[in-house]
Scaffold this motif. Structure first.
Motif, mmCIF file in Angstrom:
data_model
loop_
_atom_site.group_PDB
_atom_site.id
_atom_site.type_symbol
_atom_site.label_atom_id
_atom_site.label_comp_id
_atom_site.label_asym_id
_atom_site.label_seq_id
_atom_site.Cartn_x
_atom_site.Cartn_y
_atom_site.Cartn_z
ATOM 1 N N ALA A 246 -46.682 75.637 41.297
ATOM 2 C CA ALA A 246 -46.066 76.043 42.557
ATOM 3 C C ALA A 246 -46.970 76.987 43.342
ATOM 4 O O ALA A 246 -47.088 76.889 44.572
ATOM 5 N N GLN A 247 -47.635 77.899 42.654
ATOM 6 C CA GLN A 247 -48.517 78.841 43.351
ATOM 7 C C GLN A 247 -49.688 78.113 43.996
ATOM 8 O O GLN A 247 -50.057 78.395 45.141
ATOM 9 N N ALA A 248 -50.276 77.164 43.269
ATOM 10 C CA ALA A 248 -51.407 76.426 43.829
ATOM 11 C C ALA A 248 -50.997 75.671 45.081
ATOM 12 O O ALA A 248 -51.739 75.629 46.076
ATOM 13 N N SER A 249 -49.797 75.097 45.072
ATOM 14 C CA SER A 249 -49.322 74.374 46.247
ATOM 15 C C SER A 249 -49.087 75.321 47.419
ATOM 16 O O SER A 249 -49.434 75.022 48.567
ATOM 17 N N ALA A 250 -48.504 76.483 47.135
ATOM 18 C CA ALA A 250 -48.277 77.475 48.195
ATOM 19 C C ALA A 250 -49.602 77.985 48.755
ATOM 20 O O ALA A 250 -49.760 78.135 49.983
ATOM 21 N N HIS B 174 -47.728 65.483 49.084
ATOM 22 C CA HIS B 174 -47.702 65.886 50.496
ATOM 23 C C HIS B 174 -48.936 66.673 50.925
ATOM 24 O O HIS B 174 -49.009 67.133 52.075
ATOM 25 N N ARG B 175 -49.911 66.814 50.054
ATOM 26 C CA ARG B 175 -51.011 67.749 50.316
ATOM 27 C C ARG B 175 -51.793 67.394 51.585
ATOM 28 O O ARG B 175 -52.132 68.271 52.387
ATOM 29 N N TYR B 176 -52.098 66.127 51.791
ATOM 30 C CA TYR B 176 -52.928 65.763 52.950
ATOM 31 C C TYR B 176 -52.135 65.797 54.249
ATOM 32 O O TYR B 176 -52.662 66.170 55.295
ATOM 33 N N LEU C 149 -41.183 73.775 46.229
ATOM 34 C CA LEU C 149 -42.170 74.209 45.237
ATOM 35 C C LEU C 149 -41.656 74.193 43.797
ATOM 36 O O LEU C 149 -42.458 74.068 42.857
ATOM 37 N N THR C 150 -40.360 74.314 43.586
ATOM 38 C CA THR C 150 -39.824 74.465 42.226
ATOM 39 C C THR C 150 -39.635 73.109 41.561
ATOM 40 O O THR C 150 -38.910 72.248 42.073
ATOM 41 N N LEU C 151 -40.270 72.921 40.424
ATOM 42 C CA LEU C 151 -40.113 71.681 39.659
ATOM 43 C C LEU C 151 -38.760 71.666 38.959
ATOM 44 O O LEU C 151 -38.322 72.691 38.413
ATOM 45 N N PRO C 152 -38.091 70.511 38.914
ATOM 46 C CA PRO C 152 -36.797 70.429 38.226
ATOM 47 C C PRO C 152 -36.944 70.622 36.723
ATOM 48 O O PRO C 152 -37.973 70.267 36.126
#
Length: 811
Positions: A663-667, A573-575, A625-628
């Protein structure tokens, strides 16, 4: 001066004249000087001396302008350094000028001109700006006005600035070693209108960097090939076409000092190939000379066929512009040289890491006429799309054949990429206001669908064929109008007709800015509404992560390679996140001209901006953000021989997989757009001028959805805490950002006070040791933010091709 002095001066002058004449008469003839050498007849005749390893150039066109181009046929293979096979270098108009025993290769300054018949006026401009002498040669033989010079040192120079490219990349200090350099005869050729030279050059260093070491067999001796082309300039029958900022073309510009004071001194013309109808009066006619492109014969199947198919899409645009069989794409003959200016090329380029593809051109600097189009396509790109397909489909089930849809998706992307980069070599720029396949000159993200059963479908990931904007662009650049037509008016009408169809142009500058404001100017996005598409993409991502398992890699593959496949899916979903952010503090605008009746500017209404903010805040939620656990437990440390690389998630846990860092990098990525200083300043301004979203609305809702939201347990709770610290980091940065407006910084400071009050209150009430530590840490950071070193933000692994390379355009 006394009579005696005058006699002495006259005798001295006569002596020097006799010496000069004697020296001129003592020069051997060209035939005697070149006896026993192999002659290459052509545009500039030259001779190869096998014994000395030299090339002797016969200059028979003194004071005549021609085009000199250098290029790089043999590359380094490192995308980061950027020295690719087939890379075009400098191109400039030059001429040979004889001065006594020397011949100078002179480059005039065409940036500043005087287009006038008044020679004195033209001379005044010419003498006001510097020229450049590129080389000096000693005349070694002559036959009348035909001169012979030793061109060896000129051809063995680092004309492409390989040394500078490596130095600027921080990869060492190299020097050219003449003892290990020589002319390369297989690619040294002559033709009636172009002369081609090539040299093998060796660069040596004792401190070659890691990027050089990764691709060179010996970093102490890096050997590449450089090419030199002397090209006859086109005749004067080409008609330059004026540029229009609404048309989306590259081009040339120069200052014409003969322009009347009441007119614009800077002249702009588009870059395009020369294309003329055999019958200009006919609605549809064959071309006098078709545009022909050649696909690299080194591209393997089925990629070669995909490159041919995609490039041929452009024929539809030329047919719509009134041409028949005027655009062709063929496979390069084995006897042809891809660096030969006579061949428009689509070259298949290999690198050690994936990187940009790009389209460049050799252009006549006088007029904008494209003489040669040259596309460079990175070969690893097809593998990246295949990897994304693996991540989406989890296709490797025991006993089942490999899913054909993955290769179909990868080849569909190569077709689109071939058409995209070729479009640049036709003169056409990116158009980022062209979603839903309106143009192949946009950057497309794979359009992945969820079918009625909720399963992922990639059968229509990429569009087929050129779009409506592409046809309009070709018509603007290449349509030939009947004699007597007011061309400027006709072109303006073409663009007006396009606007009625909803076809407009938005450039790279507007799309690439992280603080950008245009609601449709985005890279790698889909859909007519960025917010709706972000929510849809998040749903696709959730389904892909639910399905993620060992079936995402082939049987027998190391389990640690699951991380390679996970990266593009977790960040799927980054772009679209970046696209949705531009709606917050967003403004519609066009490159309007006075009188064209376009909307000039229009701030987005509050409802549309709020909808985008809601979607952006969703990307910061622990749910997203949380990976399963079922994914985390499958990924061990890297298997021996694989090693870590920049395509993987950054880790703070040593060798083990780090879901918190991911998760931090995505946030951090979402926050970098949401709280960008330009966006924050714009929210303040727009909020003051209109009843729309204000910066206070953004910061208060951000705090509500993070710091003041319901507490989570387990890993989701840890993700929540670190996201809150990231919010704090970005607000502190905004409060101290000197490039932000005062009020933007004031509102960020106010938001920090809100967090401080909340954290103080919660710290007194909580009995959770971990939560209390989190709150006290945040309070400590806010005491003297200018003195507290914030936790270093984490960046996402590369998503777009790694590196950069803007020639005519790139993707």
């Amino acid at each position: 001066m006394t009579l005696t002095c005058k006699k002495h001066f006259l005798l001295l002058f006569l002596s020097l004249l006799l010496i000069g004449n004697a020296a001129a008469q003592s020069l051997p003839g060209i035939s005697s000087k070149t006896a026993g050498m192999k002659k290459f007849n052509g545009y500039f005749p030259f001779y190869w001396d096998e014994q000395s390893g030299k090339i002797w150039l016969e200059i028979d066109k003194l004071d005549q302008d021609f085009l000199y181009v250098n290029s790089l046929p043999g590359g380094l293979g490192s995308n980061d350094i950027g020295l690719d096979r087939g890379q075009l270098g400098g191109q400039r108009i030059v001429s040979f000028k004889k001065v006594g025993p020397k011949v100078l290769l002179v480059q005039p300054n065409l940036r500043y001109r005087a287009i006038t018949n008044n020679q004195n006026e033209a001379r005044a401009v010419e003498e006001s700006f510097a020229q450049s002498v590129l080389w000096g040669f000693k005349v070694e033989a002559a036959d009348g006005k035909r001169l012979l010079v030793d061109a060896t040192d000129f051809l063995l120079q680092d004309a492409h600035d390989v040394i500078g490219s490596i130095r600027r990349a921080g990869q060492g200090t190299y020097r050219l070693d003449a003892s290990r350099s020589a002319l390369y005869l297989p690619r040294t050729k002559n033709f009636p209108k172009n002369t081609e030279f090539e040299a093998t050059l060796t660069f040596t260093s004792d401190n070659g960097g890691s990027l050089v070491r990764s691709v060179a067999p010996n970093p102490q001796a890096v050997t590449l090939r450089q090419h030199h082309s002397f090209i006859e300039l086109p005749d004067n029958n080409y008609n330059p076409r004026e540029a229009d900022p609404r048309a989306g073309y590259f081009g040339i510009s120069y200052f014409d000092y003969a322009t009347p004071v009441n007119e614009n001194i800077e002249k702009r013309y588009i870059a395009r190939h020369r294309l003329q109808k055999k019958n200009p009066a006919a609605n549809v006619s064959e071309a006098v000379k078709p545009i022909v492109y050649y696909v690299d014969n080194g591209a393997p199947e089925p990629i070669r066929s995909a490159l041919l198919d995609g490039a041929r899409w452009w024929n539809e645009a030329f047919e719509a512009a009134g041409y028949k069989n005027a655009f062709r794409v063929e496979v390069l003959p084995d006897t042809a040289d891809p660096m030969d200016v006579r061949y428009n090329m689509i070259q298949w380029v290999h690198r050690s890491t994936r990187g940009w593809s790009y389209g460049a051109s050799v252009i006549d600097p006088r007029t904008g006429e494209i003489i040669k189009g040259h596309v460079s396509l990175g070969s690893l790109r097809v593998r990246q799309d295949y990897l994304i397909a693996e991540g989406l489909l989890a296709p490797y089930e025991d006993g089942k054949p490999e899913n054909k849809a993955m290769m179909d998706m990868a080849l569909a992307r190569i077709r689109q990429l071939s058409a995209h980069e070729l479009g640049h070599t036709l003169g056409i720029m990116h158009n980022y206001d062209a979603n839903n396949n309106a143009s192949v000159m946009d950057y497309p993200h794979p359009q992945v669908q969820l079918d009625r059963a909720g399963n992922i479908n990639i059968s229509k990931a990429y569009g087929t064929g050129i779009g409506a904007w592409d046809k309009l662009a070709v018509a603007y650049g290449y349509q030939e109008f009947p004699k007597g037509t007011n061309e400027k008016k006709a072109l303006d009408e073409l663009l007006a007709q396009g606007r009625v169809q909803g076809l407009t142009f938005i450039s790279d500058t507007d799309a690439r800015s992280p603080g950008g404001a245009h609601p449709t100017a985005h890279l790698w996005d889909n859909g007519t509404n960025a917010t709706d598409e972000l929510n849809r993409v998040l749903d696709v991502r959730r389904k892909a992560l639910q399905n993620f398992s060992e079936k995402n890699i082939k049987p027998g593959a190391p389990m640690s390679t699951l991380e390679d496949v996970l990266v593009p899916i977790y960040n799927f979903h980054r772009y679209q996140t970046e696209a949705a952010a531009k709606l917050i503090g967003g403004m519609r605008y066009t490159y309007a001209l006075r009188g064209d009746k376009q909307v000039v500017t229009e701030v987005l209404d509050k409802k549309e901006q709020q909808k985008a903010l809601d979607a952006m805040l969703r990307t910061l939620s622990p749910e997203v953000l949380t990976l399963p656990e079922h994914i985390i437990s499958l990924i061990p440390p890297r298997a021996p021989g694989l090693g870590n690389n920049r395509e993987l998630f950054i880790k703070r846990t040593g060798l083990t997989f780090d879901p918190l860092a991911a998760a931090q990098a995505s946030a951090e990525f979402s926050l970098s757009f949401l709280l960008h200083p330009e966006r924050a300043s714009r929210l303040v301004e727009f909020g003051a001028r209109h009843n729309t979203l204000a910066l206070q609305d953004v910061t208060s809702q951000l705090i509500e959805k993070t710091w003041k939201s319901r507490r989570q347990d387990g890993l989701a709770g840890q993700v929540q805490l670190q996201t809150e610290q990231a919010v704090l980091t970005h607000l502190m940065a905004l409060a101290q950002e000197e490039n932000a407006s005062y009020q933007a910084r004031a509102m960020a400071t106010s938001a920090l006070a809100d967090i401080k009050q909340h954290a103080t209150s919660q710290a007194k009430r909580t009995r959770d040791a971990g939560y209390k530590a989190h709150l006290e840490f945040a309070l400590a950071r806010m005491e003297k933010p200018e003195e507290v070193k914030p936790t270093k933000p984490l960046s996402l692994p590369p998503g777009a091709p790694i590196g950069s390379g803007e020639s005519m355009g790139c993707e």
